[in-house]
Design a protein around this motif. Structure first.
Motif, short mmCIF file in Angstrom:
data_model
loop_
_atom_site.label_atom_id
_atom_site.label_comp_id
_atom_site.label_asym_id
_atom_site.label_seq_id
_atom_site.Cartn_x
_atom_site.Cartn_y
_atom_site.Cartn_z
N ILE A 1 -4.83 14.19 1.46
CA ILE A 1 -3.68 13.68 2.19
C ILE A 1 -2.52 13.53 1.22
O ILE A 1 -2.62 12.85 0.19
CB ILE A 1 -4.02 12.32 2.84
CG1 ILE A 1 -5.22 12.48 3.78
CG2 ILE A 1 -2.81 11.78 3.59
CD1 ILE A 1 -5.80 11.16 4.26
N GLY A 2 -1.41 14.19 1.54
CA GLY A 2 -0.21 14.09 0.74
C GLY A 2 0.80 13.18 1.40
O GLY A 2 1.11 13.34 2.58
N THR A 3 1.31 12.21 0.64
CA THR A 3 2.29 11.27 1.17
C THR A 3 3.64 11.48 0.50
O THR A 3 3.75 12.12 -0.54
CB THR A 3 1.82 9.82 0.93
OG1 THR A 3 1.81 9.55 -0.48
CG2 THR A 3 0.43 9.61 1.52
N ARG A 4 4.64 10.91 1.15
CA ARG A 4 6.00 11.14 0.67
C ARG A 4 6.24 10.52 -0.70
O ARG A 4 6.78 11.17 -1.58
CB ARG A 4 7.00 10.57 1.68
CG ARG A 4 8.46 10.78 1.28
CD ARG A 4 9.38 10.14 2.28
NE ARG A 4 9.13 8.69 2.34
CZ ARG A 4 9.58 7.89 3.31
NH1 ARG A 4 10.29 8.42 4.30
NH2 ARG A 4 9.31 6.60 3.30
N ASP A 5 5.81 9.28 -0.92
CA ASP A 5 6.15 8.59 -2.16
C ASP A 5 4.97 7.85 -2.78
O ASP A 5 5.16 7.01 -3.66
CB ASP A 5 7.32 7.63 -1.93
CG ASP A 5 7.11 6.74 -0.73
OD1 ASP A 5 5.97 6.66 -0.22
OD2 ASP A 5 8.10 6.12 -0.29
N HIS A 6 3.73 8.14 -2.31
CA HIS A 6 2.55 7.50 -2.89
C HIS A 6 1.56 8.53 -3.43
O HIS A 6 0.40 8.20 -3.68
CB HIS A 6 1.86 6.60 -1.85
CG HIS A 6 2.59 5.32 -1.58
ND1 HIS A 6 3.80 5.29 -0.93
CD2 HIS A 6 2.30 4.02 -1.90
CE1 HIS A 6 4.21 4.05 -0.82
NE2 HIS A 6 3.31 3.24 -1.42
N LEU B 1 -1.13 11.59 -3.76
CA LEU B 1 -2.23 12.17 -2.99
C LEU B 1 -3.35 11.15 -2.77
O LEU B 1 -3.66 10.33 -3.65
CB LEU B 1 -2.79 13.39 -3.72
CG LEU B 1 -1.85 14.59 -3.89
CD1 LEU B 1 -2.51 15.68 -4.73
CD2 LEU B 1 -1.42 15.15 -2.54
N PHE B 2 -3.98 11.27 -1.59
CA PHE B 2 -5.14 10.46 -1.25
C PHE B 2 -6.27 11.40 -0.84
O PHE B 2 -6.04 12.51 -0.32
CB PHE B 2 -4.84 9.50 -0.09
CG PHE B 2 -3.90 8.38 -0.46
CD1 PHE B 2 -4.39 7.12 -0.76
CD2 PHE B 2 -2.52 8.60 -0.50
CE1 PHE B 2 -3.51 6.09 -1.09
CE2 PHE B 2 -1.66 7.57 -0.82
CZ PHE B 2 -2.16 6.30 -1.12
#
Length: 903
Positions: A207-212, A214-215
């Motif tokens: 999961i790629g997030t805008r400002d946190h 990768l998860f």
């Protein structure tokens, strides 16, 4: 998780093809990308409309209300779905091959829909999901239904036929049977924006997030990743993510272009505006059928050819300069540039780090390894580079252009310089050193080589090629021959079946030949017939200093003006096989005929079975062709069978025009590689009606008719001519006869006139004879009368008197006797034909005496002459003339003689 093996040349970047807005003729921003798996065409949701790219040309399709197209997706049937402000629908090609739009917005009852902007479209197994940030619509079995969303959401993502989205402030949800079900333990994602959900391993989600960053979500547990890739994406704001076909990942950012990572978070490539992208903000990513990555940017579209075997090193900062030569030496890659000699470890698992050889600053021309020694031809002379990086001068004469060992003279090497030729020799200690210069030769020689027959060849810096023969001591040239070009190059072209204009030919490994075309493309040919072609821009090469270096049996290094590229030999067969099956697409046939022009548009090669039959006046044709699925600018060669004998040179020109084609059967053929599949398009141009079969039959019949008619006319003309000739002959004969008749008549007339003259003379003579006779007789009568008187007076002889009377009587009877008149009348009628008849017919009551008088007057006799003929006195003649004038009713002033002569 074990990382999937990455491809070759990890420390070099893929080829990047830039498509600025000037190319696609639309607006800057490209929100979404996808590819048609059937046609290979690429589509972009652009702020101006839907963009279509067929491998050569871009075309723009506008929505009905000219809205911005925010999203695009294609289902397996080739139907192209688009979304915009208050608008959803799909595009499909019509019979003419042109995309036509069908709106689905009318099926949506939601009154707020016109204000919704469709930012995302996901193609499911049997549905299409249209999504804005607040609502979703499911298009299934031809019907649209609204789907309730779990709050405000971002994008829906499909992973292994399962579909996930983020609800802002809540976490991740999965779409199950038309409803969204929450995923456990994903609540920490509610505080950020999820911009990518990708497959990881067998069941996990990356999961790629805008400002946190990768998860990783795996086995129901969410964990944050802290590797370099995650840190990079956290810093530069991940905006899009893409799983590549080889197990790697590509991520696009808002601030710093894009990166390619492996599964453990190592950054393999980092590409931004400084390194070739047009813009650092990546709005969309898509993977094409060949494994290449396309990026829709905030300004333009870029394509990164990860599947392309050529991998590039670019020098945006100008650190290295322009490479002129390269060599592998002591497990290091040495580059000779215009800044000096640089080296790096080879191969390198990461980004290469280059080191400058101290003392080498300046223009480097040549790097050669002889007997384990690295020799460098430099602007300042010739030097040896030691394994430890030392810089040892061998010869300080400027301009060491090219140094080659002489196979025919072991232990010696020949070098071309700015001012002639130098000989080097191997010293007893094994080191190479300068020996001497060739006497009497001072030409600038850029390249030296020795062919298989031991002949030495020199390439002049400005003036063609020389073949030379050196003396036994290698100190002077004993034979020199100038040629315009190296003859073996033409033989190589023929041997390997290479056509077109060739700029340079380079020797490769195992008798491979590398042909550099004039347009910049490269053809690698093997003796076994394998050929692999690579499209390279003409401007990538350094003019007049092009160079391709066989580093070892694995790589070729291509020297470019702004960097270099590596070509792995092991991929040549793969490229060749792909090119053998790659067929260009004939995109359009334009039949130009004024207002009656026609256009045939094709979207796949299978449609080329169509073979149009064109009219005679439809002989002005324009073919447009393309190479779908091609990132590199394709090159084409074509010909028109039935007109052209030879193929054209390869060029990026994707259009060919033919004007004033003659009637006949043709086949247009186009190919994108010299040994690749040929796309053919047969067609026929009918002859004009006056050149068709039935026209020729008609011509034959007309010809036969004309021949028969002309024969008939000829016969008629001959007959008419004969008739005319005959008539002319007859007329001539008639004229001749008439002439002869007239001549005869003239003769007869003349004869008659002579006869008349003769008769007239005879008549005149007769008349004169009568006159004389009567005159004589009158005289005799007078004398007899006198005698009679005398006798009577004497009265002596009675008997004599009787005889005298008898004599007088006889004389009287012969003076103007009736017989004399008859003879006169007969002769008069011969001379004056019909005189008496006309006189009697016009005047009644004429007596015989009148007729005799008229005849004498006709002859213009005087009254005295008439009196003698009539045996009367002149007075009596005058009396008779008077009576005749009365009977003829002549006026007093009329002359009777003239009247009779004119009558």
């Amino acid at each position: 998780m074990t990382a999937t093996p990455a491809s070759q040349n990890l420390f070099l970047a893929p080829y990047i093809r830039n498509f600025p807005k000037q190319d696609y003729q639309a607006y800057n921003q490209n929100w979404s990308l996808c590819q048609d798996k059937v046609t290979g065409f690429f589509y972009a949701a652009n702020s101006k409309g839907l963009l279509e790219y067929d491998g050569t040309r871009w075309q723009t399709y506008r929505l009905p209300k000219r809205q911005i197209v925010r999203s695009v997706a294609i289902d397996p049937t080739g139907r192209i779905y688009t979304g915009g402000l208050g608008e959803i629908g799909y595009w499909q090609a019509n019979a003419a091959g042109i995309l036509q739009y069908r709106s689905l917005s009318g099926q949506i009852p939601n009154k707020l829909f016109p204000k919704e902007e469709i930012w995302n479209i996901v193609i499911g197994s049997d549905f299409v999901f249209f999504q804005s940030f607040s609502t979703g619509f499911l298009y299934q079995h031809g019907r649209i239904s609204e789907v309730r969303l779990p709050g405000n959401v971002l994008f829906l993502y499909g992973v292994r036929n399962r579909y996930y989205l983020q609800s802002i402030g809540k976490g991740l949800y999965e779409l199950v049977n038309g409803k969204f079900v929450s995923l456990p333990n994903t609540e920490p994602l509610g505080s950020t924006a999820v911009h990518a959900i990708l497959p990881y391993g067998q069941k996990g989600l990356l999961i790629g997030t805008r400002d946190h960053g990768l998860f990783l979500y795996e086995n129901g547990q969410l964990s944050k990743l802290n590797h370099p890739a995650s840190q990079f994406l956290q810093r530069y704001q991940c905006n899009k993510g893409l799983a590549l076909s080889d197990g790697r990942y590509a991520f696009g950012t808002i601030l710093n272009g894009m990166i390619v990572t492996d599964t453990i978070g190592t950054i393999l490539y980092s590409v931004n505006q400084r390194e070739g992208l047009q813009n650092n903000t990546v709005l969309s990513l898509a993977l094409d059928l060949k494994g290449n990555v396309w990026a829709g940017l905030d300004d333009g579209i870029d394509a990164l050819a990860f599947s392309y075997p050529l991998k590039y090193f670019t020098d945006p900062n100008g650190q290295l300069g322009t490479p002129y030569d390269a060599v592998l030496y002591d497990k290091k890659l040495y580059l000779g540039t215009n800044h000096g000699v640089y080296w790096c470890e080879f191969p390198s698992a990461g980004l290469p780090v280059y080191h400058l050889v101290d003392g080498s600053q300046g223009q480097v021309w040549d790097l050669t390894v002889l007997d384990g020694q690295l020799l460098c031809g430099h602007n300042a002379g010739t030097f040896r580079i030691t394994p430890s990086g030392g810089w040892e001068p061998l010869f300080t004469q400027t301009g060491g252009w090219n140094l080659r060992a002489l196979a025919s003279q072991p232990g010696f090497a020949l070098q071309g310089t700015y001012t002639g030729l130098c000989v080097y020799r191997r010293a007893p200690d094994g080191k190479w050193q300068f020996s001497h210069s060739i006497a009497g030769f001072s030409e600038p020689i850029r390249e030296v080589w020795e062919d298989s027959e031991g002949k030495i060849w020199l390439r002049h810096a400005h003036n063609g090629v020389y073949s030379i023969q050196l003396s036994a001591d290698l100190r002077k040239i004993i034979h020199l021959n100038w040629v315009a070009s190296y003859s073996k190059e033409a033989d190589l072209k023929k041997q390997f079946g290479v056509s077109g204009t060739i700029r340079r030919i380079f020797d490769g490994w195992n008798d491979e030949q590398l042909f550099l075309r004039q347009d910049g493309s490269l053809l690698v040919a093997k003796p076994d017939g394998l050929k692999a072609e690579f499209s390279i821009s003409h401007f990538a090469w350094m003019d007049d200093y092009e160079n391709i270096v066989p580093l070892d049996s694995t790589y070729y290094l291509l020297c470019f003006e702004k960097g270099y590229a590596l070509l792995p030999r092991q991929e040549l067969s793969t490229v060749s096989n792909q090119q053998l099956t790659s067929k260009p697409l004939i995109r359009q046939l334009a039949v130009l005929n004024g207002n009656d022009s026609r256009y045939f548009t094709f979207r796949s090669v299978s449609l080329h079975s169509f073979s149009p039959v064109l009219k005679a006046r439809e002989n002005h044709l324009v073919f447009q062709f393309s190479q779908p699925e091609s990132i590199q600018e394709p090159l084409f060669s074509y010909r028109l069978a039935g007109l052209d004998e030879d193929w054209s040179d390869f060029s990026p020109l994707a259009e060919k025009e033919y004007a004033s084609l003659r009637p006949g059967i043709y086949e247009f053929q186009v190919r994108s590689t010299s040994d690749g599949s040929v796309t053919s398009f047969p067609f026929e141009i009918l002859p004009p009606w006056y050149q068709r079969f039935w026209a020729y039959v008609a011509y034959f019949l007309i010809g036969c008719g004309l021949i028969g008619g002309s024969f008939y006319v000829h016969r008629r003309q001959v007959a008419a001519h004969q008739t005319k000739v005959r008539q002319q002959m007859e007329e001539k004969l008639t004229r001749e006869q008439e002439k002869h008749r007239q001549q005869l008549m003239q003769v007869q007339k003349e004869k008659l006139e002579q006869d008349v003259i003769g008769k007239s003379e005879e008549l005149a003579n007769t008349t004169m004879n009568l006159i004389h006779k009567n005159d004589l007789l009158l005289k005799l009568k007078g004398e007899v009368e006198k005698l009679k008187d005398e006798v009577q007076q004497r009265q002596t002889i009675d008997q004599a008197t009787g005889h005298i009377n008898q004599l007088v009587k006889l004389i009287d009877s012969n003076i103007s006797s009736r017989h004399d008149w008859k003879v006169f009348e007969k002769n008069f009628n011969k001379v004056h034909e019909q005189f008496f008849k006309r006189l009697l017919s016009q005047y009644d009551g004429l007596t015989p005496d009148d007729m005799r008088l008229a005849a004498y007057l006709r002859m213009n006799l005087s009254s005295k002459e008439v009196a003698k003929l009539l045996n009367i006195t002149v007075r009596s003649v005058e009396l008779k003339r008077y009576r005749l004038r009365k009977r003829l009713n002549l006026p007093q002033e009329a002359n009777l003689n003239e009247f009779m002569m004119a009558f």
